[in-house]
Scaffold this active site. Sequence first.
Site, PDB file in Angstrom:
ATOM      1  N   PHE A  42       5.862   4.287   5.794  1.00 43.95           N
ATOM      2  CA  PHE A  42       5.604   2.848   5.870  1.00 43.95           C
ATOM      3  C   PHE A  42       6.941   2.142   6.037  1.00 43.95           C
ATOM      4  O   PHE A  42       8.004   2.766   5.976  1.00 43.95           O
ATOM      5  CB  PHE A  42       4.849   2.356   4.625  1.00 43.95           C
ATOM      6  CG  PHE A  42       5.648   2.382   3.350  1.00 43.95           C
ATOM      7  CD1 PHE A  42       5.774   3.547   2.617  1.00 43.95           C
ATOM      8  CD2 PHE A  42       6.287   1.232   2.875  1.00 43.95           C
ATOM      9  CE1 PHE A  42       6.513   3.575   1.440  1.00 43.95           C
ATOM     10  CE2 PHE A  42       7.015   1.251   1.691  1.00 43.95           C
ATOM     11  CZ  PHE A  42       7.132   2.435   0.973  1.00 43.95           C
ATOM     12  N   HIS A  80      14.233   7.406  -2.759  1.00 42.08           N
ATOM     13  CA  HIS A  80      14.843   6.506  -3.743  1.00 42.08           C
ATOM     14  C   HIS A  80      13.937   6.251  -4.941  1.00 42.08           C
ATOM     15  O   HIS A  80      14.372   6.247  -6.080  1.00 42.08           O
ATOM     16  CB  HIS A  80      15.230   5.195  -3.055  1.00 42.08           C
ATOM     17  CG  HIS A  80      14.184   4.643  -2.121  1.00 42.08           C
ATOM     18  ND1 HIS A  80      13.514   5.424  -1.209  1.00 42.08           N
ATOM     19  CD2 HIS A  80      13.658   3.396  -1.975  1.00 42.08           C
ATOM     20  CE1 HIS A  80      12.646   4.683  -0.548  1.00 42.08           C
ATOM     21  NE2 HIS A  80      12.719   3.453  -0.998  1.00 42.08           N
ATOM     22  N   ARG A  81      12.608   6.076  -4.663  1.00 39.49           N
ATOM     23  CA  ARG A  81      11.690   5.814  -5.769  1.00 39.49           C
ATOM     24  C   ARG A  81      11.554   7.042  -6.664  1.00 39.49           C
ATOM     25  O   ARG A  81      11.521   6.936  -7.890  1.00 39.49           O
ATOM     26  CB  ARG A  81      10.305   5.412  -5.223  1.00 39.49           C
ATOM     27  CG  ARG A  81       9.869   4.038  -5.712  1.00 39.49           C
ATOM     28  CD  ARG A  81       8.604   3.564  -5.050  1.00 39.49           C
ATOM     29  NE  ARG A  81       8.543   3.906  -3.658  1.00 39.49           N
ATOM     30  CZ  ARG A  81       9.121   3.181  -2.692  1.00 39.49           C
ATOM     31  NH1 ARG A  81       9.748   2.073  -2.978  1.00 39.49           N
ATOM     32  NH2 ARG A  81       9.071   3.575  -1.433  1.00 39.49           N
ATOM     33  N   ASP A 116      11.301  -2.814  -6.990  1.00 41.35           N
ATOM     34  CA  ASP A 116      11.871  -3.620  -5.920  1.00 41.35           C
ATOM     35  C   ASP A 116      12.817  -2.716  -5.162  1.00 41.35           C
ATOM     36  O   ASP A 116      13.608  -1.977  -5.766  1.00 41.35           O
ATOM     37  CB  ASP A 116      12.600  -4.866  -6.423  1.00 41.35           C
ATOM     38  CG  ASP A 116      12.756  -5.872  -5.286  1.00 41.35           C
ATOM     39  OD1 ASP A 116      11.728  -6.371  -4.799  1.00 41.35           O
ATOM     40  OD2 ASP A 116      13.895  -6.125  -4.849  1.00 41.35           O
ATOM     41  N   SER A 117      12.695  -2.729  -3.854  1.00 36.57           N
ATOM     42  CA  SER A 117      13.436  -1.733  -3.091  1.00 36.57           C
ATOM     43  C   SER A 117      13.899  -2.309  -1.773  1.00 36.57           C
ATOM     44  O   SER A 117      13.506  -3.413  -1.390  1.00 36.57           O
ATOM     45  CB  SER A 117      12.569  -0.495  -2.875  1.00 36.57           C
ATOM     46  OG  SER A 117      11.273  -0.866  -2.489  1.00 36.57           O
ATOM     47  N   LYS A 166       3.976   1.688  -1.208  1.00 31.25           N
ATOM     48  CA  LYS A 166       4.567   1.884  -2.537  1.00 31.25           C
ATOM     49  C   LYS A 166       3.506   2.341  -3.531  1.00 31.25           C
ATOM     50  O   LYS A 166       3.757   3.194  -4.373  1.00 31.25           O
ATOM     51  CB  LYS A 166       5.132   0.552  -3.053  1.00 31.25           C
ATOM     52  CG  LYS A 166       6.414   0.107  -2.451  1.00 31.25           C
ATOM     53  CD  LYS A 166       6.873  -1.100  -3.257  1.00 31.25           C
ATOM     54  CE  LYS A 166       8.014  -1.820  -2.615  1.00 31.25           C
ATOM     55  NZ  LYS A 166       8.455  -2.942  -3.446  1.00 31.25           N
ATOM     56  N   ALA A 226       0.817  -1.215   0.000  1.00 29.75           N
ATOM     57  CA  ALA A 226       0.000   0.000   0.000  1.00 29.75           C
ATOM     58  C   ALA A 226       0.854   1.271   0.000  1.00 29.75           C
ATOM     59  O   ALA A 226       0.509   2.262  -0.659  1.00 29.75           O
ATOM     60  CB  ALA A 226      -0.929  -0.008   1.210  1.00 29.75           C
ATOM     61  N   ASP A 260      10.535   3.507   7.332  1.00 27.49           N
ATOM     62  CA  ASP A 260      10.597   4.974   7.337  1.00 27.49           C
ATOM     63  C   ASP A 260      10.909   5.585   8.713  1.00 27.49           C
ATOM     64  O   ASP A 260      11.666   6.553   8.794  1.00 27.49           O
ATOM     65  CB  ASP A 260       9.283   5.564   6.822  1.00 27.49           C
ATOM     66  CG  ASP A 260       9.212   5.571   5.301  1.00 27.49           C
ATOM     67  OD1 ASP A 260      10.269   5.489   4.649  1.00 27.49           O
ATOM     68  OD2 ASP A 260       8.095   5.668   4.762  1.00 27.49           O
TER      69      ASP A 260
HETATM   70  P1  IMP Z   1      10.037  -5.439  -1.834  1.00 28.66           P
HETATM   71  O1  IMP Z   1      10.486  -4.414  -2.828  1.00 28.66           O
HETATM   72  O2  IMP Z   1       8.651  -5.908  -2.106  1.00 28.66           O
HETATM   73  O3  IMP Z   1      11.022  -6.559  -1.720  1.00 28.66           O
HETATM   74  O4  IMP Z   1       9.949  -4.748  -0.429  1.00 28.66           O
HETATM   75  C1  IMP Z   1      10.924  -3.841  -0.041  1.00 28.66           C
HETATM   76  C2  IMP Z   1      10.724  -3.455   1.395  1.00 28.66           C
HETATM   77  O5  IMP Z   1      11.656  -2.402   1.654  1.00 28.66           O
HETATM   78  C3  IMP Z   1       9.367  -2.867   1.691  1.00 28.66           C
HETATM   79  O6  IMP Z   1       8.440  -3.824   2.087  1.00 28.66           O
HETATM   80  C4  IMP Z   1       9.686  -1.879   2.809  1.00 28.66           C
HETATM   81  O7  IMP Z   1       9.724  -2.497   4.036  1.00 28.66           O
HETATM   82  C5  IMP Z   1      11.095  -1.440   2.495  1.00 28.66           C
HETATM   83  N1  IMP Z   1      11.010  -0.173   1.797  1.00 28.66           N
HETATM   84  C6  IMP Z   1      11.107   0.057   0.477  1.00 28.66           C
HETATM   85  N2  IMP Z   1      10.906   1.347   0.213  1.00 28.66           N
HETATM   86  C7  IMP Z   1      10.659   1.925   1.391  1.00 28.66           C
HETATM   87  C8  IMP Z   1      10.355   3.261   1.752  1.00 28.66           C
HETATM   88  O8  IMP Z   1      10.226   4.175   0.935  1.00 28.66           O
HETATM   89  N3  IMP Z   1      10.168   3.463   3.057  1.00 28.66           N
HETATM   90  C9  IMP Z   1      10.269   2.489   3.997  1.00 28.66           C
HETATM   91  N4  IMP Z   1      10.525   1.247   3.719  1.00 28.66           N
HETATM   92  C10 IMP Z   1      10.724   0.959   2.409  1.00 28.66           C
END
Ligand code: IMP
Length: 207
Positions: A166, A194-195, A75-76, A19, A17, A169
């Site tokens: 989320f 980053h996004r 993916d992050s 993202k 949610a 953060d």
């Molecule tokens: P995935 O990309 O589905 O493997 O999930 C990456 C995980 O990194 C997420 O579920 C978050 O816990 C964390 N993450 C990625 N971007 C953020 C952000 O902008 N803020 C906080 N946590 C993030």
Amino acid sequence: MKLGDYSGKLVIATHNAGKLREMRSLLAPYGIDCVSAGELGLPEPDETGTSFEENALIKGRAAAEAANLPALADDSGLCVNALGGRPGVYTADWAERQSFEGEPGRDWYMAMGKVEGMLAQHGPDVDRNGSFNSTLALVWPGGEYAIYAGSVDGHLTWPPRGSKGFGYDPVFVPAGSEATFGEIEWEEKQRVDHRANAFRKLVEAEF
Ligand code: IMP
């Protein structure tokens, strides 16, 4: 073609949610008709890759094929210098809660505590710097794709602060700020995170 020239429908290939909110908002100025993987009832593919790029492609390909539409996947993760870049591609997995009686699910407070616990093992002078990284995959139904990566540097703080974001953060303080990503308004966060940095590359690209 540039993103701004595309006027069709696009799948946002995420079930997360936080993202989804950011990606919808990043795409909003381009007038693209967006639908999420969740809204289409698409299953979440297993993220079996060992890099952000591989996992972004797994998600993007699954959504593009299932919906027969272009798909944008992210993916992050959080990479902590003193932990050799971990949790990195396993950032979401670190929040996986063991299911005993309760529902299985993700516990972000536990995940942040795990990172902090590992940092603490390195002593009080540990390097607390790290980065959030995002890799976006834009995938077309025919299989063509383009990849855009972005990051934001910062440091980890403890205890967690703020409830506006989320995931991790509340423990991430971006460089040049004193507030965590959980404390700043999310409109501001998504200008600098980053996004957003990966998305800027997507907006400028020809594909
Ligand atoms: P995935 O990309 O589905 O493997 O999930 C990456 C995980 O990194 C997420 O579920 C978050 O816990 C964390 N993450 C990625 N971007 C953020 C952000 O902008 N803020 C906080 N946590 C993030």
